[in-house]
Design a protein around this motif. Structure first.
Motif, PDB file in Angstrom:
ATOM      1  N   THR A 194      -3.705  -0.946  -8.756  1.00  0.00           N
ATOM      2  CA  THR A 194      -4.689   0.081  -9.061  1.00  0.00           C
ATOM      3  C   THR A 194      -5.544  -0.347 -10.241  1.00  0.00           C
ATOM      4  OG1 THR A 194      -2.961   1.185 -10.336  1.00  0.00           O
ATOM      5  CG2 THR A 194      -3.418   2.067  -8.155  1.00  0.00           C
ATOM      6  N   SER A 195      -6.826   0.058 -10.198  1.00  0.00           N
ATOM      7  CA  SER A 195      -7.775  -0.248 -11.267  1.00  0.00           C
ATOM      8  C   SER A 195      -7.848  -1.775 -11.462  1.00  0.00           C
ATOM      9  CB  SER A 195      -7.366   0.495 -12.546  1.00  0.00           C
ATOM     10  OG  SER A 195      -8.435   0.573 -13.459  1.00  0.00           O
ATOM     11  N   MET A 196      -7.669  -2.289 -12.682  1.00  0.00           N
ATOM     12  CA  MET A 196      -7.684  -3.738 -12.847  1.00  0.00           C
ATOM     13  C   MET A 196      -6.570  -4.386 -12.037  1.00  0.00           C
ATOM     14  SD  MET A 196      -7.353  -6.186 -16.224  1.00  0.00           S
ATOM     15  CE  MET A 196      -5.556  -6.219 -16.095  1.00  0.00           C
ATOM     16  N   GLY A 197      -5.451  -3.672 -11.864  1.00  0.00           N
ATOM     17  CA  GLY A 197      -4.379  -4.189 -11.027  1.00  0.00           C
ATOM     18  C   GLY A 197      -4.827  -4.405  -9.595  1.00  0.00           C
ATOM     19  N   GLY A 198      -5.779  -3.586  -9.123  1.00  0.00           N
ATOM     20  CA  GLY A 198      -6.344  -3.791  -7.801  1.00  0.00           C
ATOM     21  C   GLY A 198      -7.199  -5.045  -7.739  1.00  0.00           C
ATOM     22  N   ARG A 199      -7.862  -5.346  -8.837  1.00  0.00           N
ATOM     23  CA  ARG A 199      -8.635  -6.588  -8.889  1.00  0.00           C
ATOM     24  C   ARG A 199      -7.694  -7.789  -8.843  1.00  0.00           C
ATOM     25  NH1 ARG A 199     -11.296  -2.818 -12.233  1.00  0.00           N
ATOM     26  NH2 ARG A 199     -13.545  -2.690 -11.870  1.00  0.00           N
ATOM     27  N   VAL A 200      -6.615  -7.698  -9.590  1.00  0.00           N
ATOM     28  CA  VAL A 200      -5.619  -8.767  -9.580  1.00  0.00           C
ATOM     29  C   VAL A 200      -5.037  -8.935  -8.179  1.00  0.00           C
ATOM     30  CG1 VAL A 200      -3.394  -9.500 -10.520  1.00  0.00           C
ATOM     31  CG2 VAL A 200      -5.067  -8.393 -12.014  1.00  0.00           C
ATOM     32  N   ALA A 201      -4.726  -7.815  -7.530  1.00  0.00           N
ATOM     33  CA  ALA A 201      -4.143  -7.854  -6.190  1.00  0.00           C
ATOM     34  C   ALA A 201      -5.071  -8.532  -5.184  1.00  0.00           C
ATOM     35  CB  ALA A 201      -3.811  -6.437  -5.730  1.00  0.00           C
TER      36      ALA A 201
END
Length: 266
Positions: free
Chosen positions: A102-109
């Motif tokens: 989610t959020s930046m974690g979604g970019r990482v994913a």
């Protein structure tokens, strides 16, 4: 095993030697990697992760610069964070996992799924964007509200961006999504640059994992206009927008979002 006291903590190491603290809990048969937002540690997922304990073994991590992980001067990019996540999976002996960022974690994913398709069984992207020239950016007024000199004013602005007024009225906090207060300045700056510098537009078509994209309808931190952009670039992606929800839809619409994710993951 839903109590945080039963959460197991361990440390992996990134390619550059940075210590990467991670946590796992749950009795489910499959691993689910949960990735937090910018400048946040694993507590971002406190609460929602428990909704997956019966179906998955949930894995969280402290991004470099946060929590119990190392806080180096370098290595802050969404691509590097993705490689850090792979290092955690390697340390756990997990060959293939479901991934929910989610959020930046979604970019990482996005980078994990595009660069390591063999490591991702199914992918969930929440309140995120593809970055780069094609992304729909937040309004300048949002940027100004987060750049105020008064920390209390910034905190108030962030709460307003995360949650709708109605939800806040019934949930006065504390909130786990407002950033890691113990981050050093250089790490906080590194996370900001990493998130702002994200651009996965060219690699999104390389994602082969079935993908579910979730977003809050009233998200001003990452506008929901990014949902159709991601869906058009990722093959066969499904989408769901939660009416009235803001950036932290995964808390505000927790039961509905968790049910959708569990159904999608199978």
């Amino acid at each position: 095993m839903t109590d945080a006291a039963h959460r197991l903590h361990a440390v992996a190491h990134a390619q550059d030697g940075t210590a990467l603290a991670y946590q796992h809990q749950g009795a489910g048969p499959r691993p689910l990697l949960l990735l937090a937002g910018q400048a946040n540690n694993h507590h971002w997922w406190d609460g929602p992760r428990e909704d997956f304990d019966s179906t998955h073994r949930t894995i969280t991590m402290d991004h470099r610069g946060t929590g119990g992980s190392g806080k180096p001067q370098q290595g802050y990019s969404t691509q590097e964070f993705a490689e850090d996540a792979i290092a955690v999976l390697d340390h756990l002996g997990v060959g293939r996992a479901d991934v929910y960022g989610t959020s930046m974690g979604g970019r990482v994913a996005q980078w994990i799924a595009a660069r390591h398709p063999d490591r991702v069984r199914r992918l969930v992207l929440g309140c995120t964007s593809p970055g780069g020239a094609y992304a729909v950016e937040r309004d300048v007024s949002v940027r100004r509200s987060l750049a105020q000199a008064d920390p209390a004013a910034v905190r108030g602005a962030l709460i307003d961006l995360m949650y709708s007024p109605g939800w806040i009225a019934g949930h006065p906090g504390p909130y786990a999504t407002l950033g890691d207060p113990d981050m050093p300045a250089h790490s906080r700056r590194g996370h900001l640059l990493a998130s702002n510098g994200h651009d996965a537009w060219e690699v999104l078509p390389d994602i082969t994992a079935p993908t579910l994209i979730l977003h809050g309808e009233q998200d001003r931190l990452t506008p929901p206009d990014n949902v159709p952009l991601l869906a058009a670039r990722i093959p066969d992606a499904r989408t769901q927008v939660f009416p009235g929800a803001r950036h932290a839809y995964f808390e505000e619409c927790r039961s509905e979002a968790a049910e959708l994710v569990r159904e999608f993951l199978g």
